[in-house]
Every structure is written in C-alpha cells, then in structure tokens.
Design an enzyme around this catalytic site. Structure first.
Site, mmCIF file in Angstrom:
data_model
loop_
_atom_site.group_PDB
_atom_site.id
_atom_site.type_symbol
_atom_site.label_atom_id
_atom_site.label_comp_id
_atom_site.label_asym_id
_atom_site.label_seq_id
_atom_site.Cartn_x
_atom_site.Cartn_y
_atom_site.Cartn_z
ATOM 1 C CB ALA A 36 -0.927 0.000 1.212
ATOM 2 C CE LYS A 108 -25.324 -10.676 -1.287
ATOM 3 N NZ LYS A 108 -24.469 -10.640 -0.083
ATOM 4 C CE LYS A 208 -23.476 -12.384 -4.225
ATOM 5 N NZ LYS A 208 -23.183 -13.805 -3.916
#
Length: 430
Positions: A36, A108, A208
């Site tokens: 990162a 979702k 989804k």
C-alpha cells in the site's frame, strides 16, 4: 517513498467479514503496508453488541455507539459491513461520502438499489467508493472488468453468483438427493440461512448481476429490471435427466447488452458438460465475460466467507492507500446509459421443460399440441416413471426458437387437468 502516515480506518460491522478484516490486517500487516505504501490501521469500530465475543481483540480500538458517527471520527476510510439495502448501512454510506471520506463496502443489496446515488455523491465530494467484496467474495471480478477489460466491448457477462445454490445443486448432482433434503443439510452446515429465500429464489444473485452488468456495459445499475428465479422446483429427476442429455444444472445470472436494451436474468440453466461453469461445484462462484478483443474471460474462486471477502475489502483499502481509484462504475455517472429492459420473449434459444402429469391417455398429445400451436419445435420428449403421488414426469427439449413461443405453450397448458404440478422451464446455456 513510503508515506509513514497510516490510512485510518473506521469499521462498521463486526460479524464474520468484519472479524476477517481485522485478522487479515493483523496477519499480513507488514506485507500490506509495503504494497500500500503506508500502514493501514483500524482505529474505531462500531456494532450492535459491544460485549459479544468475536474471537478478535477489539479493546484496542475506539468504540462508537452510533454507527453513523463513524463518518465524523477523523477517518480516512469507513468500511461498511453492516448489510441491508437501507437502514443504518445506507445512512452511514451517505454520511461518509457526504463528508468527503472514502467508503469501502461489501453490501451488494445497497449497491444494487442505491449504487447510482452513492456513486454520484462520491464523485461530487471527490471521495473514493469501492465495492469489490459486494460481488463474488474474494474473486477480483469487478476490478477485472473495470480495469483489466476496460478496452473491450463486453457483449455478455454471466456466471454462478450464489454459493448456496451451487452447493445445493452440485450436492444433488453428486448424491441423487432432492432439493429439500440438501437444503436442510446446507442450513446445518452454515451454507444456507435459516430463511434461505434470498439465496434460493435468486435475489442475492440478482443483486450481484445488476452490479456486474453496470460495470461491464457502462449502464446504470438496474436491479429492478432483473428477471429473477431460483432453484426451489428443481428435482433430483431433473438433475439426472440433464446428465443423461449431457448437461449439468446451475443457477446462472446472465446479462446481455443490445444497442438500446439490456437483458438481465437469474434462472436455473442446463449448462453443457464441456462448458467451464459445468465443473464449478460446491460453494464456489464463477463469472464469465466475453469481450470483443480479449475473448472469453473466466473468474473463479471462493464467493463468500470471512477470508475471501475480507481479502476483497482489504484490496480496496490498498488501492485507496495508493491513490488508485477512479469513478466507481468505471466512467462518470453522467455517462452511464439507461437502456430499456429487453423483451426476453424475442431472444432465441433452446429450452428444457419438465411437466408433472397425470398418468392417463392423451396427456402427451395435449402437451405436443400446445407446443405445436405455439410454434415450438420439439427435439426430444422423454417420459419417466411415476413419482410419489402417482404422477409421471415428462421432459421436453426444444430446438432453437423464440422464448415467447415456449411461454405461449405453457400459458395454453395452464390450468389443464392433465398437469398435477407447475411446469419447470430451464434455459440451455450456449
């Protein structure tokens, strides 16, 4: 040069995935910081029950009773793992983005219902919004479509999007057992909820699919136009019949883009045995995308669970730490198209239709006549032995033709005294 300032995370929701995120950040802390370019650290958490034993040490984090206050807790990113399309999750998402704070979510349902609104807010406030974990758990399918396949015109995206249904179907396939029996086992093993409706009726997969379609085709998320069906009516006899014909049954979410319309549906399909999706078993997810230059892409892996889903959440955090994030749906929300829902009746294909009928003279002739009058060409008709109530199973495989013809034939047969149960119509995947 490494930035010594950590990315400060406020975490909402300490269930299975929340605990997984904490464990993953602990286990791979140094590796994540190197990738990162800076440490990623949780400093505040919130959940319904502070005293609950979650198997991870949360005493080191600040506790916030009011979840929405995480958006004002000096966070760089809020991770939302509460769940639910509305309520506290949506309130937190709106407050976070409105404050210009980054949001990572595995939700979702929220993204399917409110993704366009949240993406527009993220763009206005110049805040990152990432949701890789909302689709297919640890499989990097959103990143694959948004970034890896970005140069392609995607014509179709489809796949196995619900691990519970795939576990049930592949278990029925392997052991010859009926749906209700395997569902009970799935619930006992924790693969299915006590109320499994969202999974087995196709709603989870529809959430989804609407997200995938938006990424793949550059359209607004259109959950309300997804035609959703499930696997409740699939019998062990259907599984056996499909196998004899060279197919396996899978719950498939499929989206196809036309010039001005979009087809989205979730239904049980017969999948040819030589297709990669026919060999996806257990609780695994798999997504296929077909691009005009890249060809067929297959993404496959664990679609749920604390480890895979936490992996997707932390991957999003790493992207944000690097400053690698763009518009949530790969293009500005103002550029997302709003196609009309496609008329699936005009789509051509082959079908498997199973009838449960009375064992009497004339039944096959009645079914054949209804098919003939609707313009359905029959490739094969198979009659099997009696089921428990003395009825007989009749299965038909059609030649390619318009789907509205099959629908018309079934409409004609509706209410017939010859039928002792509702017909089961499954599309044949090509």
């Amino acid at each position: 040069m490494t930035d010594p300032k950590p990315l400060r995370i406020a975490l909402a929701g300490l269930g299975t995935v929340g605990g997984g995120v904490i464990r993953l950040l602990d286990a791979n802390r140094d590796l994540i910081a190197r990738r990162a370019g800076r440490p990623i650290e949780i400093f505040a958490v919130s959940a319904r029950d502070r005293a609950k034993d979650r198997g991870v040490d949360i005493a080191r984090f600040g506790w916030v009773d009011d979840t929405t206050m995480l958006a004002h807790a000096d966070a760089d990113v809020v991770v939302e793992l509460i769940g639910g399309s509305d309520g506290p999750a949506l309130a937190l998402a709106r407050a976070t983005l409105d404050a210009g704070i980054g949001l990572v979510t595995a939700n979702k349902a929220m993204m399917a219902h409110h993704g366009l609104e949240l993406a527009a807010l993220a763009e206005t406030r110049r805040a990152p919004l990432k949701f890789e974990a909302a689709v297919a758990g640890g499989i990097p399918v959103i990143k694959g479509l948004r970034d890896g396949a970005a140069a392609n015109d995607i014509a179709r995206v489809y796949g196995i999007l619900n691990g519970t249904c795939n576990f049930i179907l592949s278990k029925m396939e392997a052991e010859g057992r009926d749906f209700a029996d395997v569902l009970a086992e799935a619930q006992a093993l924790g693969f299915a909820e006590a109320d499994p409706s969202f999974d087995i009726d196709g709603i989870d997969a529809a959430h989804k699919l609407s997200i995938l379609a938006s990424i793949a085709f550059g359209t607004q998320p259109m959950f309300n136009s997804v035609e959703a069906g499930g696997i409740r009516d699939v019998l062990a006899a259907d599984i056996a019949e499909a196998a004899a014909l060279g197919y396996r049954i899978r719950l498939i979410g499929l989206a196809e883009a036309g010039p001005d319309e979009l087809l989205q549906r979730v239904h049980a399909h017969l999948v040819p045995i030589d297709h990669p999706l026919a060999h996806v078993t257990g609780a695994t997810n798999a997504v296929v995308a077909e691009g005009n230059f890249v060809g067929r892409l297959l993404f496959q892996g664990a679609g749920a669970g604390d480890g895979p889903t936490a992996s997707a959440v932390v991957a999003d955090l790493i992207d944000i730490a690097r400053g690698e994030y763009g518009t949530p749906y790969a293009m500005p929300t103002a550029e997302l198209a709003a196609p009309a829902p496609a008329d699936s009746g005009g789509r051509r294909g082959r079908a498997y239709v199973r009838f449960t009928v009375a064992d009497k003279v004339g039944v096959l002739a009645e079914i054949a006549a209804a098919m003939r009058d609707a313009g359905v060409s029959i490739e094969s008709l198979i009659q099997r032995g009696r089921v428990g109530d003395g009825s007989v199973l009749v299965a038909i495989v059609t030649h390619e033709g318009p789907e509205r013809a099959v629908a018309q034939a079934l409409h004609t047969l509706r209410g017939s005294a010859s039928l002792t149960g509702q017909p089961l119509w499954m599309h044949i995947l090509v």
